[in-house]
Design a protein around this motif. Sequence first.
Motif, PDB file in Angstrom:
ATOM      1  N   GLU A   1      16.424 -27.788 -42.557  1.00  0.00           N
ATOM      2  CA  GLU A   1      16.013 -26.653 -41.703  1.00  0.00           C
ATOM      3  C   GLU A   1      17.009 -26.513 -40.557  1.00  0.00           C
ATOM      4  O   GLU A   1      17.661 -27.483 -40.169  1.00  0.00           O
ATOM      5  CB  GLU A   1      14.628 -26.907 -41.105  1.00  0.00           C
ATOM      6  N   THR A   2      17.074 -25.310 -39.994  1.00  0.00           N
ATOM      7  CA  THR A   2      17.975 -25.156 -38.843  1.00  0.00           C
ATOM      8  C   THR A   2      17.263 -24.604 -37.617  1.00  0.00           C
ATOM      9  O   THR A   2      17.750 -24.765 -36.499  1.00  0.00           O
ATOM     10  CB  THR A   2      19.158 -24.211 -39.175  1.00  0.00           C
ATOM     11  N   ASN A   3      16.116 -23.978 -37.836  1.00  0.00           N
ATOM     12  CA  ASN A   3      15.417 -23.369 -36.711  1.00  0.00           C
ATOM     13  C   ASN A   3      14.291 -24.285 -36.222  1.00  0.00           C
ATOM     14  O   ASN A   3      13.354 -24.563 -36.953  1.00  0.00           O
ATOM     15  CB  ASN A   3      14.857 -22.008 -37.153  1.00  0.00           C
ATOM     16  N   LEU A   4      14.408 -24.751 -34.982  1.00  0.00           N
ATOM     17  CA  LEU A   4      13.387 -25.656 -34.449  1.00  0.00           C
ATOM     18  C   LEU A   4      12.651 -25.034 -33.262  1.00  0.00           C
ATOM     19  O   LEU A   4      12.049 -25.741 -32.465  1.00  0.00           O
ATOM     20  CB  LEU A   4      14.033 -26.974 -34.011  1.00  0.00           C
ATOM     21  N   SER A   5      12.734 -23.721 -33.172  1.00  0.00           N
ATOM     22  CA  SER A   5      12.096 -23.106 -32.004  1.00  0.00           C
ATOM     23  C   SER A   5      10.582 -23.094 -32.180  1.00  0.00           C
ATOM     24  O   SER A   5      10.066 -23.119 -33.307  1.00  0.00           O
ATOM     25  CB  SER A   5      12.622 -21.684 -31.796  1.00  0.00           C
TER      26      SER A   5
ATOM     27  N   ALA B   1      20.451 -26.723 -30.224  1.00  0.00           N
ATOM     28  CA  ALA B   1      20.007 -25.466 -29.605  1.00  0.00           C
ATOM     29  C   ALA B   1      18.800 -25.715 -28.708  1.00  0.00           C
ATOM     30  O   ALA B   1      18.732 -25.230 -27.565  1.00  0.00           O
ATOM     31  CB  ALA B   1      19.665 -24.446 -30.694  1.00  0.00           C
ATOM     32  N   GLU B   2      17.846 -26.503 -29.219  1.00  0.00           N
ATOM     33  CA  GLU B   2      16.644 -26.774 -28.427  1.00  0.00           C
ATOM     34  C   GLU B   2      16.970 -27.648 -27.222  1.00  0.00           C
ATOM     35  O   GLU B   2      16.344 -27.519 -26.164  1.00  0.00           O
ATOM     36  CB  GLU B   2      15.567 -27.426 -29.302  1.00  0.00           C
ATOM     37  N   ALA B   3      17.931 -28.563 -27.390  1.00  0.00           N
ATOM     38  CA  ALA B   3      18.322 -29.423 -26.263  1.00  0.00           C
ATOM     39  C   ALA B   3      18.818 -28.570 -25.111  1.00  0.00           C
ATOM     40  O   ALA B   3      18.465 -28.794 -23.952  1.00  0.00           O
ATOM     41  CB  ALA B   3      19.391 -30.416 -26.699  1.00  0.00           C
ATOM     42  N   SER B   4      19.620 -27.558 -25.435  1.00  0.00           N
ATOM     43  CA  SER B   4      20.140 -26.744 -24.342  1.00  0.00           C
ATOM     44  C   SER B   4      19.089 -25.787 -23.777  1.00  0.00           C
ATOM     45  O   SER B   4      19.200 -25.318 -22.650  1.00  0.00           O
ATOM     46  CB  SER B   4      21.409 -25.986 -24.765  1.00  0.00           C
ATOM     47  N   LYS B   5      18.030 -25.526 -24.580  1.00  0.00           N
ATOM     48  CA  LYS B   5      16.937 -24.693 -24.056  1.00  0.00           C
ATOM     49  C   LYS B   5      15.983 -25.483 -23.171  1.00  0.00           C
ATOM     50  O   LYS B   5      15.087 -24.928 -22.533  1.00  0.00           O
ATOM     51  CB  LYS B   5      16.132 -24.108 -25.228  1.00  0.00           C
TER      52      LYS B   5
END
Lengths: 757, 228
Positions: free
Chosen positions: B36-40, B74-78
């Motif tokens: 998977e790539t989307n962890l939002s 991505a989530e880390a930077s969010k």
Amino acid sequence: MELYCGILYREDYELLTDSTNTETSVTDDVLREVSMTRSEYDHIADLLGRAPNGVELGMFGALWSEHCGYQHSRPLLKTLPTEGDRILIGAGEENAGAVDIGDGLAVVFKIESHNHPSAVEPFEGAATGVGGIIRDIFTMGARPIALLDSLRFGDLSNPRNRYLAQAVIGGIGHYGNCVGIPTIGGEFVIDNSYDGNPLVNAMCVGILPHSRITRAVASGKGNPVILVGADTGRDGVHGATFASLENPQESARGVVQVGNPFLEKLLIESCLEALESGAVVGLQDLGAAGLTSSAVEAADRSGSGIRLNIDSVSRRTTGLTPYEIMLSESQERMLVVAELGREAELFEIFDRWGLHCDIIGEVTDDTDIVVISGQKEEARIPIKHLTNAPTYEYPVSRPDYLDQVQSFDPCLITEPNSLKQCALELLGSPNIASKSCIYQTYDQTVGSNTVIPCGSDAAVLRVKDTRRGIALSTDGNSRMVFLNPRIGAAMAVAEAARNVVCTGALPIAATNCLNFGSPTVPSVYFQLVEAVKGIGDACRELNTPITGGNVSLYNESGDQQIQPTPIIGMLGLLDDVEKRCNLGFVDEGDRIAVLGSVHGKLDGSEYLKIAQGLTAGNPHIDLAFERRLQSACLELITEGLLSSAHDVSEGGLTVCIAESAIAGQIGVELNINAIDVRTDELWFGEGPSRIVISYKPEQWNRVNAIADKHEVSATEIGTIGGKALEFAGDFTLCLNELTTVWNKGLGTALSGAVSDD
Amino acid sequence: MKACVLVFPGSNCDRDSYHALSVSAGFKTQYVWHEETNLSGYDLIVIPGGFSYGDHLRSGAIARYAPVMKGVSAEASKGTPIIGICNGFQILLEAGLLPGAMLRNTQVSFRHQWVTLRTETTLTPFTSTIDQSCLLRMPIAHGEGNYFATQNMIKQLQDNDQIVFRYCDSEGNVTASSNPNGSVNGIAGICNKTRNVLGMMPHPERASELILGGTDGTLLWNSLSRGL
């Protein structure tokens, strides 16, 4: 890694595959290669009505080996009790037995040896032993949740034995840690008789709902047979016959397989997922004798035939002969029989886990195994001939040594000058000292079920989503079996059961691994015959049917036979895991009592061996008393009366008390009125049917009443408190000193730093 | 509170983490496959322990290239809380989401034991409600937990208050004998500069129920719940 050895030479192979060949052309060398006698060869020719070709001969050789065919032990194993109310899958029916534990759940468990490979290549030998037994468990549809290992090595003053021990421990840890199954118990025992022939017995335990119990069958005409996992190489060709050879070290190292726990982990997850799909008809692992045994056994269970096109088997090397493909023991492979038309669903699952799979054959409605390569039929054998290995009963002769060792008279032994010295020596000796230096290299808590890890009488796991727990123990005291095979083996069952009882669990079923020397030696065969009787005696009395196991013969090095070593793996059940008990003393002021006899006997004791250098005596067990003792202890624990319970075993009362004191980091003051008992018998004597318990002083009347009800003596011997262990005026040990000696003993011996003093 | 547990081939603490989060912490928990790539949409991302990809090359070296790590970055930077436990910590180091590297334990062998931890900072979403005067107990189980960073990096970690847990004795002293793997400065766990990514070698998920020997792991889950 893949050496071209341990297999038939090409000329022999071609000679044998020539159909014009007659049986007389088989050379002794070829027969030796497949570990078969000439009369067995002639018997095969009679069964087939023609001479077998090379591939067929190799298949017979593997399946008629002791490792697969139990040639020497099958008639004996049939005498063991295997039935019981809780048994869902009995011994020999499938890859492992299954036992009902309530709430619709079952436990699947089995112990198996990997002694010979571990003697040659200890790290990989032990690792693949663990891998093999794990596959037996998830083949049943169970999730593996625990591993235990019973290990035996020669004297650690010999660097070779230290190397073997360290490498075996490393291999076990590596495999179990990587696949994420906790190693929660086992044994580690040193004895000279294992010099050059270590024992590596691995037990795996799995859990599953009854509805998911999976059979290892190849049934349903036309259903595809799929090979999943590792590619096939030359590793392990002849592993099954190899295990039935004397002096395997002289054979080639290439026979030992190499394990890949990462691949095993993928197989576990993908196979359990595949079972959920409902598209799996049968699941069978590839173990000893590889594709041959798994295809034959799976087809045999359903009375079907099986047709294999071995050109479809993926290989990791070129030039493999049909013979090698059929007998390769490359690890981490599974045979999956799928429902016709649903292969794609399974391929999708295996593909997602990154596993390679090939359709390599199909189930047929005849009763033959047929092996095809190209257009050629490489083998065609009626399956029943392969699975009905001839059995042998050898001449039995009571060993000469028995009269001598059993006539032991303790009066000829002088009591030690310093009991304290003697106690410390015992506590620091490898067989008694803490095994934590080994256990701490094993992941004991992965899976988040571990309630009592390594180092207690038995390990305890909770069963998620229920109130229940299971207790597990492995046991075997080869010295006692050596001194009296029937009694010693019964004692192994009794102790394994007593161990789980000490945690508050009811023993419900057992598995066994019979490690013996060469059955062709009449005195060794006597040990085997008697030991199996003893296991049967005890299992019947204690109501713990045998659900399966394994036999390992030819454990010898040079002329030296190992001590007879039946290992028992015991499964216990706690209805309420919160009511468990452990071995450590708990509170200042608690009282201590012994259930059963306060003092033991010197016969076969660790004390006699270490302090007096003697292996002698004639051990005894009263199984009816043992059963009452266990019932009493269990009732005391389930009534919530006990603070601790600990089995008295190697090293006697002193070691038992010391271990409980160390675990609780609290001292004791013992007061024992032992008139007419030798001090060494009192403090270091051994013998079955004894448990040290502790409890609140005000509970004594209830404790005593329950013991009375079961007709078991309970004798108060002291009080818990302080930082010293006062042994009734005979000697005193300081808790700190004792803890240090006990903690360091094994690590020092394993590192080779031990001196000869 | 919605959590996810990543699953790599060879993860073996994924089920334990799932159990601790869903049963002990009461989080709504899902597994997320490594492809998977989307962890939002998750309030917590757990990278569990194990031997992802068989530890081939070295621990975490291959997992860091898994598609799911794009989502993790991505989530880390969010600012989404991300915890890497054991192999998860190794993966975060390999991915560059945390500074430093992991070496073999000084004794060379795998080591399993219960350790005592000192909480060095409460300024993270994982430790915000932990009483620093109370020491934590939880198991370790690893062969490569010997955390290493250069003196300069250590100084930065200290200056930025990024050291989250240290191994200590029963009195709370960080000593050589309380250090189970040779880790520099007794470091057991660190966070990133923005404080939302935590890597730790000890296993809080194995210390989240009394029956398993301790509940100190739940202090992390409680802090996370409280923060939201």
